[in-house]
Scaffold this motif. Structure first.
Motif, PDB file in Angstrom:
ATOM      1  N   LEU A 269       0.644  -1.264  -0.061  1.00 35.89           N
ATOM      2  CA  LEU A 269      -0.014   0.003  -0.064  1.00 35.89           C
ATOM      3  C   LEU A 269       0.828   1.138  -0.114  1.00 35.89           C
ATOM      4  O   LEU A 269       1.851   1.361   0.778  1.00 35.89           O
ATOM      5  N   ASP A 270       0.642   2.366  -0.871  1.00 28.97           N
ATOM      6  CA  ASP A 270       1.276   3.483  -0.810  1.00 28.97           C
ATOM      7  C   ASP A 270       0.857   4.284   0.559  1.00 28.97           C
ATOM      8  O   ASP A 270       1.809   4.788   1.273  1.00 28.97           O
ATOM      9  N   GLU A 271      -0.248   4.244   0.848  1.00 32.69           N
ATOM     10  CA  GLU A 271      -0.666   4.587   2.172  1.00 32.69           C
ATOM     11  C   GLU A 271      -1.651   3.862   2.861  1.00 32.69           C
ATOM     12  O   GLU A 271      -2.586   2.917   2.156  1.00 32.69           O
ATOM     13  N   PRO A 272      -1.811   3.866   4.143  1.00 31.67           N
ATOM     14  CA  PRO A 272      -2.698   2.957   4.730  1.00 31.67           C
ATOM     15  C   PRO A 272      -4.182   3.224   4.417  1.00 31.67           C
ATOM     16  O   PRO A 272      -4.464   4.471   4.212  1.00 31.67           O
ATOM     17  N   LEU A 273      -5.039   2.100   4.436  1.00 35.04           N
ATOM     18  CA  LEU A 273      -6.347   2.341   4.148  1.00 35.04           C
ATOM     19  C   LEU A 273      -7.257   2.619   5.620  1.00 35.04           C
ATOM     20  O   LEU A 273      -7.841   1.937   6.069  1.00 35.04           O
ATOM     21  N   ARG A 274      -7.067   3.930   5.810  1.00 34.79           N
ATOM     22  CA  ARG A 274      -7.750   4.055   7.093  1.00 34.79           C
ATOM     23  C   ARG A 274      -9.202   4.505   7.029  1.00 34.79           C
ATOM     24  O   ARG A 274      -9.820   3.893   7.825  1.00 34.79           O
ATOM     25  N   GLU A 275      -9.894   5.025   5.953  1.00 31.17           N
ATOM     26  CA  GLU A 275     -11.282   5.004   5.765  1.00 31.17           C
ATOM     27  C   GLU A 275     -12.050   3.683   5.814  1.00 31.17           C
ATOM     28  O   GLU A 275     -13.050   3.386   6.684  1.00 31.17           O
TER      29      GLU A 275
END
Length: 110
Positions: A52-58
């Motif tokens: 992941l380039d960035e965490p899947l926070r949503e």
């Protein structure tokens, strides 16, 4: 509480039944109406780990969630396979293949 699928240790990696191949291949993940464009970190006969380039926070991916993967190895036709989220790590999920794999001829009409 940590999932048994997220626990890793050097000894567990040494006892894997299927070898992993380091990869940096595009992977498209479809879960319901959600579409994620990611990259494979490693691939085995039974699954794939993606980054992941960035965490899947949503809306993080839940362990056990069904997914349809399109894996695009270089120099070969894309492969589509049904999978489930097997493990979720901070750097990305791992998927376990649960369906038959099919090569997709990009020259054929869809």
């Amino acid at each position: 509480m940590q999932s048994p699928h997220s626990a890793t240790s050097p000894s567990s990696a040494e006892h894997r039944r299927h070898a992993r191949q380091v990869a940096s291949w595009p992977v498209t993940v479809r879960t319901g109406d959600r579409l994620l464009r990611l990259h494979a970190v490693n691939v085995s006969a039974l699954g794939v780990k993606v980054s992941l380039d960035e965490p899947l926070r949503e809306e993080p991916l839940e362990i056990g969630r069904a997914a349809r993967l399109r894996i695009e190895p270089p120099g070969a036709w894309p492969v589509e396979v049904d999978a489930i989220v097997w493990r979720t790590d901070e750097d990305g999920p791992a998927f376990f293949f649960v369906g038959p794999r099919s090569s997709v001829d990009p020259t054929s009409a869809a």
